[in-house]
Write an enzyme that holds these catalytic residues in place. Structure first.
Site, PDB file in Angstrom:
ATOM      1  N   ALA A 247       0.743  -1.320  -0.070  1.00 21.69           N
ATOM      2  CA  ALA A 247      -0.073  -0.008  -0.134  1.00 21.69           C
ATOM      3  C   ALA A 247       0.870   1.201   0.064  1.00 21.69           C
ATOM      4  O   ALA A 247       1.749   1.156   0.843  1.00 21.69           O
ATOM      5  CB  ALA A 247      -0.932  -0.075   1.151  1.00 21.69           C
TER       6      ALA A 247
ATOM      7  N   LYS B 234      14.897   6.653  20.008  1.00 26.27           N
ATOM      8  CA  LYS B 234      15.737   5.462  20.077  1.00 26.27           C
ATOM      9  C   LYS B 234      16.059   5.048  21.704  1.00 26.27           C
ATOM     10  O   LYS B 234      15.946   3.929  21.804  1.00 26.27           O
ATOM     11  CB  LYS B 234      16.813   5.573  19.072  1.00 26.27           C
ATOM     12  CG  LYS B 234      16.309   5.791  17.634  1.00 26.27           C
ATOM     13  CD  LYS B 234      17.432   6.043  16.762  1.00 26.27           C
ATOM     14  CE  LYS B 234      16.961   6.027  15.274  1.00 26.27           C
ATOM     15  NZ  LYS B 234      17.809   6.981  14.395  1.00 26.27           N
TER      16      LYS B 234
HETATM   17  P1  NDP Z   1       9.489   7.727   3.350  1.00 27.58           P
HETATM   18  O1  NDP Z   1       8.869   8.956   3.435  1.00 27.58           O
HETATM   19  O2  NDP Z   1      10.555   7.428   2.326  1.00 27.58           O
HETATM   20  O3  NDP Z   1       8.378   6.564   3.149  1.00 27.58           O
HETATM   21  C1  NDP Z   1       7.214   6.365   3.580  1.00 27.58           C
HETATM   22  C2  NDP Z   1       6.246   5.888   2.337  1.00 27.58           C
HETATM   23  O4  NDP Z   1       4.895   5.859   2.926  1.00 27.58           O
HETATM   24  C3  NDP Z   1       6.197   7.028   1.357  1.00 27.58           C
HETATM   25  O5  NDP Z   1       6.206   6.440   0.066  1.00 27.58           O
HETATM   26  C4  NDP Z   1       4.693   7.483   1.554  1.00 27.58           C
HETATM   27  O6  NDP Z   1       4.297   8.076   0.124  1.00 27.58           O
HETATM   28  C5  NDP Z   1       3.964   6.424   2.125  1.00 27.58           C
HETATM   29  N1  NDP Z   1       2.953   6.935   2.948  1.00 27.58           N
HETATM   30  C6  NDP Z   1       2.509   7.989   3.511  1.00 27.58           C
HETATM   31  N2  NDP Z   1       1.348   7.814   4.116  1.00 27.58           N
HETATM   32  C7  NDP Z   1       0.773   6.539   3.768  1.00 27.58           C
HETATM   33  C8  NDP Z   1      -0.683   6.190   3.795  1.00 27.58           C
HETATM   34  N3  NDP Z   1      -1.454   6.874   4.575  1.00 27.58           N
HETATM   35  N4  NDP Z   1      -0.927   5.059   3.229  1.00 27.58           N
HETATM   36  C9  NDP Z   1       0.086   4.317   2.453  1.00 27.58           C
HETATM   37  N5  NDP Z   1       1.441   5.027   2.353  1.00 27.58           N
HETATM   38  C10 NDP Z   1       1.608   6.095   2.677  1.00 27.58           C
HETATM   39  O7  NDP Z   1      10.036   7.271   4.914  1.00 27.58           O
HETATM   40  P2  NDP Z   1      11.176   6.226   5.151  1.00 27.58           P
HETATM   41  O8  NDP Z   1      11.269   4.888   4.363  1.00 27.58           O
HETATM   42  O9  NDP Z   1      12.370   6.958   5.438  1.00 27.58           O
HETATM   43  O10 NDP Z   1      10.930   5.926   6.710  1.00 27.58           O
HETATM   44  C11 NDP Z   1       9.609   5.196   6.948  1.00 27.58           C
HETATM   45  C12 NDP Z   1       9.966   4.580   8.502  1.00 27.58           C
HETATM   46  O11 NDP Z   1      11.096   4.175   8.824  1.00 27.58           O
HETATM   47  C13 NDP Z   1       9.716   5.848   9.370  1.00 27.58           C
HETATM   48  O12 NDP Z   1       9.098   5.323  10.591  1.00 27.58           O
HETATM   49  C14 NDP Z   1      11.293   6.232   9.771  1.00 27.58           C
HETATM   50  O13 NDP Z   1      11.319   6.738  10.912  1.00 27.58           O
HETATM   51  C15 NDP Z   1      11.863   4.810   9.822  1.00 27.58           C
HETATM   52  N6  NDP Z   1      13.314   4.433   9.602  1.00 27.58           N
HETATM   53  C16 NDP Z   1      13.719   5.058   8.602  1.00 27.58           C
HETATM   54  C17 NDP Z   1      15.010   5.262   8.214  1.00 27.58           C
HETATM   55  C18 NDP Z   1      15.744   5.777   7.292  1.00 27.58           C
HETATM   56  O14 NDP Z   1      16.861   5.556   7.007  1.00 27.58           O
HETATM   57  N7  NDP Z   1      15.215   6.229   6.203  1.00 27.58           N
HETATM   58  C19 NDP Z   1      15.961   4.161   9.124  1.00 27.58           C
HETATM   59  C20 NDP Z   1      15.436   3.629  10.150  1.00 27.58           C
HETATM   60  C21 NDP Z   1      13.925   3.708  10.340  1.00 27.58           C
HETATM   61  P3  NDP Z   1       4.531   9.718  -0.280  1.00 27.58           P
HETATM   62  O15 NDP Z   1       5.906   9.843  -0.360  1.00 27.58           O
HETATM   63  O16 NDP Z   1       3.637   9.801  -1.235  1.00 27.58           O
HETATM   64  O17 NDP Z   1       3.734  10.409   1.021  1.00 27.58           O
HETATM   65  N1  HSE Z   2      16.725   9.872  10.662  1.00 28.26           N
HETATM   66  C1  HSE Z   2      17.415   8.523  11.302  1.00 28.26           C
HETATM   67  C2  HSE Z   2      18.857   8.891  11.363  1.00 28.26           C
HETATM   68  C3  HSE Z   2      17.118   7.303  10.547  1.00 28.26           C
HETATM   69  O1  HSE Z   2      19.374   9.719  10.592  1.00 28.26           O
HETATM   70  O2  HSE Z   2      19.366   8.039  11.986  1.00 28.26           O
HETATM   71  C4  HSE Z   2      17.439   6.213  11.024  1.00 28.26           C
HETATM   72  O3  HSE Z   2      16.620   5.914  12.084  1.00 28.26           O
END
Ligand code: NDP
Ligand code: HSE
Length: 436
Positions: free
Chosen positions: A43, A205
């Site tokens: 999704a 964290k």
């Molecule tokens: P992103 O913003 O890259 O990805 C989130 C995705 O979810 C986007 O594609 C977004 O679409 C989609 N989305 C938003 N709302 C909805 C919804 N209601 N239904 C379906 N899809 C939706 O985030 P990240 O991948 O960076 O992060 C995801 C999670 O992982 C977060 O909790 C973050 O804290 C955690 N995290 C991230 C790390 C990293 O290195 N990036 C490392 C460790 C943890 P759209 O872009 O169109 O809004």
């Molecule tokens: N925004 C976070 C960081 C992603 O920079 O460490 C990993 O949790």
């Protein structure tokens, strides 16, 4: 064993990485899990992007509710982020009897107690290795590998974005704003990057690690949080001249009267391994009474390092599916009815060392005035440096390193020093940890 069907919510940076890693290592993962782990539904708000990434291998929908309610889905992977819709979806998935894997540290730090209680009621697992330290298996290590130990303290570089910024500022003299933009472009930063630079992400964290390390409930609101946005280039330089590196550390320390929980920029002796952790890398030092110090090091953010932790959780859940719920590893390492109510200490009671920088008029007697205030408050100075006068001015920077001191005494000393007519502006205070 029949395949385990996974539904992914959010195919952004980490979701995309998870999809790729699962597809690339499919066979190897199945050999480890004992069954195939198949991504059946995805999704995302952006349907075109999701279709482009997934092709025909999974059903794609814009409505995440379809996934959490679908009878064929065994495990829901939440990678949307935030504490709004993500919380609703996770609670719905749990209510529908699905296991959950998430990287959402913000959600767990703030609502983890509620989520784990709901999961326990429904006998489902909520796995969250990716929530701390990206690809580093720190949750598993704290929860399983170190169970013999009484954990004394945990200190970690747990925000990749901040560490990347601090490294680039120190090594290349790069500007804060430019490096932050680069961290965002590389997918390290949170959707709201102030969470990174103001220390909030690290506090999320730390909340999770402290809960698992000490067997206490999640208490995000009790964490003292300071970020790196007000850190001056000259303090990074002066710290270097004195043999220290400045890092954003999350520290959880067990003391006689309670637990210190704090995130702030910290001077660390540069000879320590952890002081040399650079760029997006994270490192977590754990001090246990039996193991001594153990350091866990690896990529703290980014698509595939984080996916590595997500997929490891999927395998773990797949392996545990047949285990009696009572015999699974508890979410917070300790049995839910055996969590303790050890108090979190107020910041004034924290004891540490300090780097103090003050800009003063270059006049006789200034040092004596400052030393008197420090002595009155039982603050002992370990080292002191007076820098050259600022060009064209009669003001100099004085830097002092203190011995171990109670924070409330330092607060009082700073307030009195700032009132001295010879002191210009505010006193800069950065905490210092020996980590030995
Ligand atoms: P992103 O913003 O890259 O990805 C989130 C995705 O979810 C986007 O594609 C977004 O679409 C989609 N989305 C938003 N709302 C909805 C919804 N209601 N239904 C379906 N899809 C939706 O985030 P990240 O991948 O960076 O992060 C995801 C999670 O992982 C977060 O909790 C973050 O804290 C955690 N995290 C991230 C790390 C990293 O290195 N990036 C490392 C460790 C943890 P759209 O872009 O169109 O809004
Ligand atoms: N925004 C976070 C960081 C992603 O920079 O460490 C990993 O949790």
């Amino acid at each position: 064993m029949k395949p385990i069907n996974v539904g992914l919510l959010g195919i952004g940076t980490v979701g995309g990485g998870t999809f790729r890693v699962l597809a690339r290592n499919r066979e190897e993962i199945a050999r480890r899990a004992g069954c195939e782990i198949a991504m059946k539904m995805v999704a995302d708000k952006d349907l075109d992007k999701a279709r482009r990434l997934v092709g025909k291998s999974a059903t794609v929908t814009a409505d995440a509710n379809e996934v959490v309610g679908h009878p064929d889905i065994d495990i829901v992977v939440e990678l949307i982020g935030g504490t709004g819709v993500a919380k609703e979806l996770i609670l719905k998935a749990i209510a529908n009897g699905k296991h959950v894997v998430t990287a959402n540290k913000a959600l767990l730090a703030q609502h983890g107690n509620e989520i784990f209680a709901a999961a326990q009621k429904k006998d489902v697992m909520v796995a969250f290795e990716a929530a701390v330290g990206g690809g580093i298996p720190i949750i598993k290590s704290l929860r399983e590998g170190l169970t013999a130990n009484r954990i004394e303290w945990i200190a970690g570089i747990i925000n990749g974005t901040c560490n990347f910024i601090l490294s680039e500022m120190r090594e290349k003299g790069a500007s804060f704003a430019d490096v932050l933009k680069e961290a965002q472009a590389r997918g390290y930063a949170e959707a709201d990057p102030t969470f990174d630079i103001e220390g909030v992400d690290a506090a999320h964290k730390l909340t999770i690690m402290a809960a698992i390390g000490f067997g206490i409930p999640m208490q995000f609101k009790s964490v003292h949080v300071e970020g790196i946005s007000r850190l001056a280039q000259q303090d990074i330089r002066y710290a270097g001249e004195l043999g220290y590196r400045v890092k954003l550390l999350g520290i959880a320390k067990r003391k006689e009267k309670g637990i210190e929980l704090r995130v702030h920029p910290t001077l660390i002796p540069e000879r320590r391994l952890i002081a040399n952790v650079e760029g997006v890398m994270n490192a977590i030092l754990v001090k246990g009474d039996a193991v001594g110090q153990a350091m866990f090091y690896g990529a703290g953010a980014g698509a595939e390092p984080t996916a590595s932790a997500i997929v490891a959780d999927l395998v773990d859940v797949a392996r545990m599916l047949t285990a009696d719920p009572e015999h699974r590893v508890p979410h917070l390492a300790f049995q839910p009815d055996r969590l303790s109510n050890t108090p979190i200490l107020p910041m004034g009671e924290v004891e540490t060392r300090y780097y103090l920088r003050m800009c003063v008029q270059d006049k006789p007697g200034v040092l004596a005035d400052i030393s008197r205030i420090l002595a009155d408050l039982s603050i002992s100075i370990e080292a002191m440096v007076q820098k050259e006068p600022h060009p064209g001015e009669e003001q100099v920077d004085i830097i002092m390193l203190t011995h171990l001191t109670v924070e409330k005494n330092v607060d009082a000393a700073i307030a009195r020093i700032e009132k001295l007519p010879v002191v210009v502006g505010k006193v800069t205070r950065i905490r210092l940890e020996e980590l030995n």
